[in-house]
Scaffold this motif. Structure first.
Motif, PDB file in Angstrom:
ATOM      1  N   SER A   1       0.737  -1.201   0.027  1.00  0.00           N
ATOM      2  CA  SER A   1       0.064   0.067   0.037  1.00  0.00           C
ATOM      3  C   SER A   1       1.028   1.276   0.122  1.00  0.00           C
ATOM      4  O   SER A   1       0.381   2.348   0.165  1.00  0.00           O
ATOM      5  CB  SER A   1      -0.826  -0.139   1.337  1.00  0.00           C
ATOM      6  N   GLY A   2       2.105   1.113  -0.179  1.00  0.00           N
ATOM      7  CA  GLY A   2       3.129   2.262  -0.288  1.00  0.00           C
ATOM      8  C   GLY A   2       3.479   2.438   1.120  1.00  0.00           C
ATOM      9  O   GLY A   2       4.544   3.691   1.172  1.00  0.00           O
ATOM     10  N   LYS A   3       3.214   1.773   2.292  1.00  0.00           N
ATOM     11  CA  LYS A   3       3.566   2.339   3.764  1.00  0.00           C
ATOM     12  C   LYS A   3       4.425   1.108   4.076  1.00  0.00           C
ATOM     13  O   LYS A   3       4.280  -0.182   3.875  1.00  0.00           O
ATOM     14  CB  LYS A   3       2.489   2.406   4.314  1.00  0.00           C
ATOM     15  N   LEU A   4       5.756   1.775   4.680  1.00  0.00           N
ATOM     16  CA  LEU A   4       6.743   0.598   5.227  1.00  0.00           C
ATOM     17  C   LEU A   4       6.115   0.309   6.698  1.00  0.00           C
ATOM     18  O   LEU A   4       5.683   1.119   7.395  1.00  0.00           O
ATOM     19  CB  LEU A   4       8.112   1.344   5.308  1.00  0.00           C
ATOM     20  N   SER A   5       6.540  -0.939   6.897  1.00  0.00           N
ATOM     21  CA  SER A   5       6.143  -1.445   8.360  1.00  0.00           C
ATOM     22  C   SER A   5       7.035  -2.605   8.843  1.00  0.00           C
ATOM     23  O   SER A   5       7.732  -3.030   8.096  1.00  0.00           O
ATOM     24  CB  SER A   5       4.956  -1.895   8.605  1.00  0.00           C
ATOM     25  N   GLY A   6       7.141  -2.810  10.149  1.00  0.00           N
ATOM     26  CA  GLY A   6       8.022  -3.697  10.744  1.00  0.00           C
ATOM     27  C   GLY A   6       9.238  -3.507  10.889  1.00  0.00           C
ATOM     28  O   GLY A   6       9.794  -2.546  11.070  1.00  0.00           O
ATOM     29  N   GLN A   7       9.875  -4.425  11.367  1.00  0.00           N
ATOM     30  CA  GLN A   7      11.256  -4.416  11.925  1.00  0.00           C
ATOM     31  C   GLN A   7      12.309  -4.425  10.876  1.00  0.00           C
ATOM     32  O   GLN A   7      12.306  -5.245  10.018  1.00  0.00           O
ATOM     33  CB  GLN A   7      11.550  -5.647  13.099  1.00  0.00           C
ATOM     34  N   VAL A   8      13.272  -3.476  11.000  1.00  0.00           N
ATOM     35  CA  VAL A   8      14.625  -3.596  10.019  1.00  0.00           C
ATOM     36  C   VAL A   8      15.796  -3.879  11.018  1.00  0.00           C
ATOM     37  O   VAL A   8      15.944  -3.004  11.939  1.00  0.00           O
ATOM     38  CB  VAL A   8      14.788  -2.224   9.376  1.00  0.00           C
ATOM     39  N   THR A   9      16.374  -4.894  10.595  1.00  0.00           N
ATOM     40  CA  THR A   9      17.508  -5.449  11.486  1.00  0.00           C
ATOM     41  C   THR A   9      18.915  -4.857  10.603  1.00  0.00           C
ATOM     42  O   THR A   9      19.277  -5.259   9.668  1.00  0.00           O
ATOM     43  CB  THR A   9      17.586  -6.667  11.753  1.00  0.00           C
ATOM     44  N   VAL A  10      19.730  -4.058  11.381  1.00  0.00           N
ATOM     45  CA  VAL A  10      20.932  -3.343  10.769  1.00  0.00           C
ATOM     46  C   VAL A  10      22.209  -4.202  11.600  1.00  0.00           C
ATOM     47  O   VAL A  10      22.228  -3.811  12.698  1.00  0.00           O
ATOM     48  CB  VAL A  10      20.870  -2.091  10.518  1.00  0.00           C
ATOM     49  N   PHE A  11      23.252  -4.809  10.725  1.00  0.00           N
ATOM     50  CA  PHE A  11      24.431  -4.927  11.324  1.00  0.00           C
ATOM     51  C   PHE A  11      25.213  -4.091  11.085  1.00  0.00           C
ATOM     52  O   PHE A  11      25.482  -3.848   9.782  1.00  0.00           O
ATOM     53  CB  PHE A  11      24.721  -6.423  10.743  1.00  0.00           C
ATOM     54  N   ALA A  12      26.115  -3.256  11.983  1.00  0.00           N
ATOM     55  CA  ALA A  12      26.871  -2.257  11.697  1.00  0.00           C
ATOM     56  C   ALA A  12      28.207  -2.221  12.566  1.00  0.00           C
ATOM     57  O   ALA A  12      28.256  -2.656  13.692  1.00  0.00           O
ATOM     58  CB  ALA A  12      26.146  -0.886  11.858  1.00  0.00           C
ATOM     59  N   ALA A  13      29.053  -1.840  11.826  1.00  0.00           N
ATOM     60  CA  ALA A  13      30.489  -1.601  12.493  1.00  0.00           C
ATOM     61  C   ALA A  13      30.272  -0.921  13.957  1.00  0.00           C
ATOM     62  O   ALA A  13      29.456   0.177  13.801  1.00  0.00           O
ATOM     63  CB  ALA A  13      31.406  -0.951  11.733  1.00  0.00           C
ATOM     64  N   ALA A  14      30.935  -1.099  14.946  1.00  0.00           N
ATOM     65  CA  ALA A  14      30.969  -0.483  15.975  1.00  0.00           C
ATOM     66  C   ALA A  14      31.024   0.857  16.021  1.00  0.00           C
ATOM     67  O   ALA A  14      30.385   1.745  16.929  1.00  0.00           O
ATOM     68  CB  ALA A  14      31.942  -1.207  17.360  1.00  0.00           C
TER      69      ALA A  14
END
Length: 277
Positions: free
Chosen positions: A50-63
């Motif tokens: 529907s053009g809308k973002l939802s939910g969890q985004v998991t980001v692995f990132a350098a310290a």
């Protein structure tokens, strides 16, 4: 920890029936019920249907990205109500090993192309990683620099307790490259698994100095004093970011990557001491 995502179901609009018989009303009700079921299925299959973002985004990132990415995560959640950005900050080599080992994640931001290559070579990325910032080394000393450290060579003084990142992580590899550029040999009192751990040793006064990134000295906000050294120009790290191939929430993850690379994202990152590519 896995969090459940609340879905908002669309309530069918009430049709205005004028002079219709009972049979027509029942048919309309059945049609509406079927439409609702189809809508729920579509909503469950794609957060962007529907053009809308939802939910969890998991980001692995350098310290070293902890402070700036935390800020960008908060910005993203405000821009896209119904999303939640969670982070795993650690040494890039540890994160790469987790990803290639099957750990679920949407985005990977590494502190060096070498550790990113571990993930791309395993076929775990979607598309080509893009360099979004660069970072340079700096010496972190105790507040006020009581040992009067003014160069990388000063760290070789046997009376100093110096900490380095492990050679397998980008900050450690960069420190070794800088030492080689200066023709210097240094045996630290300890090797730490990521740059934040190395910095913490100085903050807790368990070490006299550590070789970390400029961004980490700035984030310490006066708890350490930074000392520049010319050899650091020989060991500048590029930071690549990518969407992962099996991202559980690819649409929202792609939007987070775009935020990082956007003018707004770059303002946050350069404000933290990173350099533009």
């Amino acid at each position: 920890m896995t969090r459940s995502v609340r879905r908002t179901h669309r309530i069918p609009r009430t049709a205005r029936v004028a002079g219709a018989g009972a049979a027509a009303l029942l048919a309309l009700s059945a049609c509406s019920s079927s439409s609702d079921t189809d809508s729920e299925s579509a909503g469950a299959s794609s957060s962007s249907s529907s053009g809308k973002l939802s939910g969890q985004v998991t980001v692995f990132a350098a310290a070293s990205l902890k402070e700036s990415f935390t800020t960008l995560g908060e910005t993203f959640e405000k821009q896209h109500p119904g999303t939640e950005v969670t982070f795993n900050f650690a040494g890039s080599d540890t994160l790469a090993a987790s990803i290639t080992g099957g750990a679920p994640a949407d985005v990977f931001a590494s502190a060096s192309p070498k550790t990113m290559a571990t993930v791309t070579d395993a076929g775990a990325t979607a598309g080509t990683p893009a360099t979004f910032v660069r970072n340079q080394l700096e010496i972190a000393t105790l507040p006020g620099n009581p040992e009067h450290i003014s160069s990388l060579k000063d760290l070789t003084d046997s009376g100093l307790k110096v900490v380095l990142c492990d050679r397998t992580v980008p900050c450690g590899a960069a420190a070794r490259k800088a030492l080689d550029a200066g023709g210097l040999d240094l045996t630290p009192v300890s090797y730490e698994q990521d740059v934040k751990a190395a910095l913490t040793k100085v903050e807790l006064k368990e070490a006299d100095a550590a070789v970390v990134y400029k961004t980490d000295v700035k984030a310490a906000d006066g708890k350490v004093t930074g000392v520049d050294f010319p050899e650091s120009a020989k060991a500048v790290n590029d930071y690549p970011i990518t969407l992962l191939k099996d991202a559980p929430n690819a649409d929202a993850a792609r939007a987070f990557v775009e935020l990082v690379k956007s003018a707004e994202g770059q303002r946050v990152l350069t404000g933290a001491g990173f350099r533009t590519p």
